[in-house]
Design an enzyme around this catalytic site. Sequence first.
Site, PDB file in Angstrom:
ATOM      1  N   GLU A 280      34.422  55.279  40.601  1.00  0.00           N
ATOM      2  CA  GLU A 280      33.920  55.132  41.913  1.00  0.00           C
ATOM      3  C   GLU A 280      32.962  56.361  42.809  1.00  0.00           C
ATOM      4  OE1 GLU A 280      35.148  50.329  42.585  1.00  0.00           O
ATOM      5  OE2 GLU A 280      36.116  51.921  43.716  1.00  0.00           O
TER       6      GLU A 280
ATOM      7  N   GLY B  97      33.214  42.124  41.513  1.00  0.00           N
ATOM      8  CA  GLY B  97      33.154  40.921  41.112  1.00  0.00           C
ATOM      9  C   GLY B  97      32.121  39.875  41.206  1.00  0.00           C
TER      10      GLY B  97
ATOM     11  N   MET C  43      40.171  38.656  41.779  1.00  0.00           N
ATOM     12  CA  MET C  43      40.071  37.785  40.770  1.00  0.00           C
ATOM     13  C   MET C  43      39.638  37.302  39.582  1.00  0.00           C
ATOM     14  SD  MET C  43      39.640  35.694  43.564  1.00  0.00           S
ATOM     15  CE  MET C  43      40.280  35.549  45.568  1.00  0.00           C
TER      16      MET C  43
ATOM     17  N   MET D  49      38.151  44.584  47.512  1.00  0.00           N
ATOM     18  CA  MET D  49      39.044  44.733  47.800  1.00  0.00           C
ATOM     19  C   MET D  49      39.266  45.149  48.777  1.00  0.00           C
ATOM     20  SD  MET D  49      41.358  43.993  44.522  1.00  0.00           S
ATOM     21  CE  MET D  49      43.214  44.186  44.962  1.00  0.00           C
ATOM     22  N   GLU D  50      37.689  45.809  49.526  1.00  0.00           N
ATOM     23  CA  GLU D  50      37.767  46.625  50.575  1.00  0.00           C
ATOM     24  C   GLU D  50      36.213  47.029  51.625  1.00  0.00           C
ATOM     25  OE1 GLU D  50      37.625  48.451  47.109  1.00  0.00           O
ATOM     26  OE2 GLU D  50      40.004  48.281  46.574  1.00  0.00           O
TER      27      GLU D  50
ATOM     28  N   ASP E 214      32.326  43.030  36.413  1.00  0.00           N
ATOM     29  CA  ASP E 214      32.685  41.530  35.504  1.00  0.00           C
ATOM     30  C   ASP E 214      31.952  40.134  36.735  1.00  0.00           C
ATOM     31  OD1 ASP E 214      35.036  42.235  37.910  1.00  0.00           O
ATOM     32  OD2 ASP E 214      35.246  40.744  37.781  1.00  0.00           O
TER      33      ASP E 214
HETATM   34  N1  ADE Z   1      36.431  44.660  41.217  1.00  0.00           N
HETATM   35  C1  ADE Z   1      35.769  43.921  41.087  1.00  0.00           C
HETATM   36  N2  ADE Z   1      35.879  43.025  40.136  1.00  0.00           N
HETATM   37  C2  ADE Z   1      36.500  41.974  41.107  1.00  0.00           C
HETATM   38  C3  ADE Z   1      37.599  40.777  41.385  1.00  0.00           C
HETATM   39  N3  ADE Z   1      37.022  40.265  40.441  1.00  0.00           N
HETATM   40  N4  ADE Z   1      38.003  40.685  41.748  1.00  0.00           N
HETATM   41  C4  ADE Z   1      38.033  41.479  43.061  1.00  0.00           C
HETATM   42  N5  ADE Z   1      37.902  42.694  42.957  1.00  0.00           N
HETATM   43  C5  ADE Z   1      37.082  43.107  42.113  1.00  0.00           C
END
Ligand code: ADE
Length: 253
Positions: free
Chosen positions: A34, A100, A174, A196-197, A220
């Site tokens: 990243e 995501g 997730m 997540m951050e 995703d």
């Molecule tokens: N970062 C990228 N994809 C993610 C997901 N599905 N859940 C949490 N953080 C992510």
Amino acid sequence: MNMQEKLPDTSGAPDAGLSSLFEKVGILGAMDAEIAEFLKHAEILGRTEWRGFTFHRVKLAGRHVILVKCGIGKVHAALVTQHLIDTYSPTSLIFTGVAGALNPAYEIGDVVISRDCIQHDVDGRALGFARGNILYTDLKVFAAHPALVDLARTTRVDGHHLHVGRILTGDQFMTRDEINHHRYMLDELAGDAVEMEGGAMAQVCAINGLPYLVIRTISDRADGDAVLDFNRFLPLVAHNSYAVVRHILNSLR
Ligand code: ADE
């Protein structure tokens, strides 16, 4: 600080001239992939190690930037953000990387700019707090700096769309099963993307009175293929976030 008090609202700060926002920008990413594109294009001025984290002092698009990989999750993001602020006195902070998609209109490779962030895993409902509300504070929705949002949204990303949306942050990766058990992420919190951050950095920025922005490329759809897609697309799409950062750093010449 008495957390019951209202924090300074830095989201609209009209007196913060745009140029001053970019005097020294802190840029964080969670994983090597990243921040790789940033390091590739940066002129390295120096680096400092702290508790296993490497803070790169670089020039990017003619601007002083502190670039750091903070690792995954809210604690890492908060820890490194506060250290960066205390040590380097940045004028604004950007979190970059992948996310995501929750919004069905978002496609892999699209970029999402944070209008705001909420920490979806904060849950004090048993004590009478709304979901996402940091307990015993007024903090829930962390607005990104509108001028940063406006600048970022003018970027053209070849072959992909750019969205301004709500980013949900929590310490869970997730997948479809997770989302099915956490319908509130869509229904109640109206999230567009999940990672997540970002929300953790946003909270630290709010407490410190600093403007922030999160820029995420969709890796995703947070569905049954999330793990597969994440691993497959992470190295391919992460650089789209770099294009947005470069655009905003270049815009003020
Ligand atoms: N970062 C990228 N994809 C993610 C997901 N599905 N859940 C949490 N953080 C992510």
